[in-house]
Design an enzyme around this catalytic site. Structure first.
Site, PDB file in Angstrom:
ATOM      1  N   THR A 185       0.849  -1.176   0.000  1.00 39.42           N
ATOM      2  CA  THR A 185       0.000   0.000   0.000  1.00 39.42           C
ATOM      3  C   THR A 185       0.889   1.231   0.000  1.00 39.42           C
ATOM      4  O   THR A 185       1.897   1.278   0.703  1.00 39.42           O
ATOM      5  CB  THR A 185      -0.949   0.019   1.201  1.00 39.42           C
ATOM      6  OG1 THR A 185      -1.634   1.265   1.206  1.00 39.42           O
ATOM      7  CG2 THR A 185      -0.214  -0.156   2.520  1.00 39.42           C
ATOM      8  N   LYS A 438      -6.976  11.085  -2.345  1.00 44.64           N
ATOM      9  CA  LYS A 438      -7.418   9.836  -2.956  1.00 44.64           C
ATOM     10  C   LYS A 438      -7.968  10.143  -4.332  1.00 44.64           C
ATOM     11  O   LYS A 438      -8.988  10.788  -4.472  1.00 44.64           O
ATOM     12  CB  LYS A 438      -8.471   9.159  -2.104  1.00 44.64           C
ATOM     13  CG  LYS A 438      -8.600   7.702  -2.464  1.00 44.64           C
ATOM     14  CD  LYS A 438      -9.066   6.871  -1.304  1.00 44.64           C
ATOM     15  CE  LYS A 438      -8.650   5.425  -1.476  1.00 44.64           C
ATOM     16  NZ  LYS A 438      -9.297   4.581  -0.475  1.00 44.64           N
ATOM     17  N   TRP A 443      -3.823   6.493  -3.914  1.00 47.52           N
ATOM     18  CA  TRP A 443      -3.424   7.534  -2.985  1.00 47.52           C
ATOM     19  C   TRP A 443      -2.284   8.377  -3.548  1.00 47.52           C
ATOM     20  O   TRP A 443      -1.351   7.855  -4.149  1.00 47.52           O
ATOM     21  CB  TRP A 443      -2.911   6.913  -1.688  1.00 47.52           C
ATOM     22  CG  TRP A 443      -3.933   6.148  -0.912  1.00 47.52           C
ATOM     23  CD1 TRP A 443      -4.109   4.796  -0.916  1.00 47.52           C
ATOM     24  CD2 TRP A 443      -4.881   6.674   0.002  1.00 47.52           C
ATOM     25  NE1 TRP A 443      -5.118   4.466  -0.068  1.00 47.52           N
ATOM     26  CE2 TRP A 443      -5.615   5.593   0.511  1.00 47.52           C
ATOM     27  CE3 TRP A 443      -5.191   7.969   0.432  1.00 47.52           C
ATOM     28  CZ2 TRP A 443      -6.633   5.755   1.440  1.00 47.52           C
ATOM     29  CZ3 TRP A 443      -6.210   8.123   1.353  1.00 47.52           C
ATOM     30  CH2 TRP A 443      -6.927   7.033   1.851  1.00 47.52           C
TER      31      TRP A 443
END
Lengths: 545, 545
Positions: A185, A438, A443
């Site tokens: 992530t 976002k 992101w």
């Protein structure tokens, strides 16, 4: 007292074998730009076994990482089956991260093998000088020559590699706690962080996807999985489809509204899943060229908040949106906005626009600014913390050291989302603890962007905040102070950033001021910047390619 | 490589807390003979905490057995929540077993506390002289005086016992492998055998019940659970309802067609579950007094094979039957007969009459007479063996000794069912291993013969057993219940069968009775039928060509 139940490990090889056997004729179709090319779960099962044999011959052992650099297609589905089933770990690399981040994750995960789509093979080839850990690259959907191999990397062509291998494989008996897959992530500042899913977490999550409180996938469904298989395991759809016998419709690299609508017309899926910006585009296209999409019994939307108007618009298409919330760290399903039963449409709508009801296996709590747990009253806000059997308890660390412990709190994951929850368990996100942007389901770190803008010699200081964008949900807005009035030139700064950032991260909206507003302690006052932007107080310059 | 996922124990206290909180207003209604009395999951949650406090005060410690001798009602639902959540073990005693068996299981399980319905308290009281392990009896749905306590047993009244206790309880953190509940099966000869479910197995099974490949329970459903909570955990419905937020309609002790239809009219359930004999009675009653039961989106039927004619009849009521297979030893769901998608009604019907498709977490194999594994070709038969995370690996043994190892084979449960399985995973039971009729060297399936006899409109129910025959070794004997006394005509029924069966399979021996003897769980009691036949208790009619 001991239970008499069997050990019954929840391992993914079972799903490969099950889907191959009982759903042998269920289809997995991939859009090739003109039409759907179809294979079956029977063939996927055969190829998974062949692929596992081929990987074993390349020296892949249990626990080794096999990465994918692939779009959503049948080859990716084969990898989803074969790699965990043989005891190796599937690392799905995001095709949209920067070169720097891609190199970082390939090295950090210590990928031994990478399977790459021919269309993106040149991009991957550029990273290879910096990733000495990679031994083999396997090109899918094109010739091996698509990948320009540096010294030390052996290149293979997927179909050629597996041809002739046996179509069954003696899958090893694994602990359900063993690593099955990993996904990085980039939702935080600093380096990407890896989440390592277990066989158990993938299996339980797939069951939740098949439950009616999840996506209710079942045989007879045909799922258009637009959400990338390189992003949060395509929201669990690949494994849930194997479990339920739902057919798959895969978009490949064709993610624009026109091809998506063409593949819908061709495949008539009953279910689809993608981030809001995809549906924004589809809706705009439907305004131009109407098309019946009511074959979609539901559209699952997550990744960022769905605008109310979008839900109403798709209700109008008789393809109702179901809103959900989750994170890479939560496998991802955490909450799904099925409204309570028995409400009229307008009251139900009030529930459908929330991030959804917390799922049964997911525990959630709200931690207020003072550290105390806040009530579920639909009003009190706090940082959302979650725990459960498909929530990560740490970030991956090759050496076992703790990576970014600040994201965990007494065994709970700190989501970074500020939220409230109703007494009947419906979650609404109201803000973020950090100022992440976002955009289109991905992101952008405002802090990183600021640092990069300010790395230009022409810039004195610069703050970046998220501003609303119809198409992408949010986009970055840059408020900059430059040395020389001649440098009040957004195109120039954008060009500077383009040397480092992928194009989708480049800001379009810029304003130049004498000073960035600051808080009392000298930090950028982002609340004030957002408010001034909303009021139209800045002279915004648009810079696009 | 290690996964980074949290431990995430699947413990039932989570379901108690979850349902109480997010489904606080969802109803649990019990028929009192005249109307439905309704409480909510919120109240069930309060009472579960209160009950746990009361049990703790009685000295119930983690691992202790708390038994129920209850019909399906809200008190039973409270016990399903409280007992496992507090770490004790819920032992559901079958109300229909013999006194001898009841005493056996109460002693074997070493029950410390028994919760009893006032209506059956006198029956339980008679066992108490032989069950010195029982310390407390708690009377539900009536006064403590309903139970005539022997020395050494303290009697309590449930509502009085819990009144004033706190409505929250600090549930202990348990391993998901800990014992949660136990149920004895009397499906075999000899003493009843105990299956000890874990928190994990109950939780995973509840997820399967909520999956569309199971029962698809969800919020908005209202489930008429006729299948007793003392039998195979009411097929998982109590926990699945807590997980999904499905309302419950409980029949209490009113299991006859008239009250069942009355509670359907009152509660308008969307889903119902019971054995075929219940639906046989309901159908007969509907013939007399028609009633719309199309509010039932599905009727789940298992426990014994559903006659084809019954499925067609309920299709006519627009309350379609879903057939399933399972055992106490399998929690119980093992297979569910949802037909493959996209078939016409008649082809779908061919799948709906099977025992169903093997569920994803359930592994199945067929072992032939020579011990070899048989193919899934829809033809080859063998004894069905299963394994999986909600299949028992042993029977309960207080001293840890192995109980009846003959039921297990290399980690698989031997079901005692002879079956075949299609290539796409649909199971058909041909017979019990012990109920096949071997005649002149050929096999006759008693189950198939029963179904065929019952497909005659003149027949209400019919059981077939093997009886000794001097010439052929064994021959079938039919014990039938007919609607009209004029149909007590063996030649006529034999002629009906002759349209379908080869002559050597046509039964010669028939008897007509008012009711087929049933076991405590409503299955044909073939042991009793064979014994009565041997004693000459039936008026046997011989029919030959």
């Amino acid at each position: 007292m001991r239970s008499t139940m069997q050990e019954g490990q929840l391992t993914l090889s079972r799903l490969v074998d099950y889907s191959r056997r009982v759903f042998a004729d269920t289809t997995v179709s991939t859009w090739n730009g003109a039409e759907l090319e179809t294979v079956t779960f029977g063939q996927i099962g055969d190829r998974a076994a062949q692929f596992a044999h081929a990987l074993a011959k390349l020296g892949v052992a249990p626990g080794d990482r096999v990465a994918t650099f692939l779009w959503n297609n049948d080859a990716h589905q084969v990898a989803y089956g074969a790699v965990p089933a043989m005891g190796a770990v599937l690392h799905t690399i995001n095709l949209r991260i920067s070169a720097e981040q891609a190199v970082y994750v390939i090295r950090h995960a210590d990928d031994k093998v990478i399977v790459v789509d021919a269309t993106v093979a040149p991009m991957l080839a550029r990273y290879m000088a910096s990733t000495p850990n990679v031994e083999h690259v396997i090109v899918a959907n094109g010739p091996a020559s698509a990948f320009d191999a540096p010294a030390g990397v052996t290149v293979h062509q997927l179909d050629e590699l597996i041809a002739g291998e046996p179509t069954s494989y003696a899958w090893p008996e694994l602990s359900e706690r063993a690593a099955a897959a990993m996904c990085y992530t980039s939702g935080t500042t600093g380096d990407p962080k890896g989440v390592v899913y277990s066989h158990r977490s993938c299996w339980l999550h797939a069951m939740q996807v098949c439950m009616r409180s999840g996506m209710g996938l079942a045989q007879g469904d045909s799922v258009l999985a637009v959400v990338p298989m390189f992003h949060a395991m395509s929201w669990g759809i690949p494994y849930a489809a194997m479990m339920a016998g739902a057919a798959l419709v895969m978009p490949g690299r064709f993610l624009q509204p026109e091809p998506l609508l063409a593949m819908m017309a061709a495949g008539r899926p009953t279910f689809a899943a993608a981030v809001p910006s995809i549906w924004q585009g589809v809706s705009a296209q439907l305004d131009v060229v109407p098309q019946d999409i009511s074959h979609l019994r539901a559209i699952f939307v997550g990744g960022s908040a769905v605008p109310h108007a979008m839900i109403r618009k798709f209700d109008g298409y008789r393809a109702p949106i179901t809103h959900g919330w989750g994170m890479t760290e939560t496998s991802p399903l955490g909450s799904v906005a099925h409204p309570p039963a028995g409400l009229d449409d307008e009251r139900a709508f009030g529930y459908r626009v929330t991030q959804g009801r917390i799922l049964p296996a997911m525990e959630a709590r709200l931690i207020g600014e003072d550290g105390s747990e806040q009530p579920w009253d639909g009003d009190s806000v706090g940082e959302l913390e979650v725990r459960g059997p498909w929530v990560t308890g740490a970030y991956y660390s090759p050496d076992g050291a703790v990576a970014d412990d600040s994201k965990f709190h007494d065994g709970w994951l700190r989501t970074g989302d500020v939220a409230h929850i109703t007494s009947d368990g419906y979650l609404t996100l109201v803000d973020r603890t950090k100022d992440l942007i976002k955009t289109g389901g991905e992101w952008i770190s405002s802090v990183e962007l600021e640092n990069l803008v300010m790395s230009s010699p022409a810039v004195i200081e610069a703050a970046v905040v998220a501003v609303p964008d119809e198409k992408w949900g949010e986009r970055p807005f840059v408020l900059a102070v430059v040395k020389d009035p001649a440098d009040r030139d957004a195109r120039k700064h954008r060009a500077f950033l383009a040397a480092t950032l992928p194009r989708w991260q480049l800001p379009e909206r810029w304003a130049f001021v004498e000073e960035v507003p600051k808080t009392s302690v000298g930090k950028f006052n982002k609340m004030a910047i957002r408010a001034s932007y909303a009021e139209g107080a800045y002279e915004v310059v648009e810079a696009r390619d």
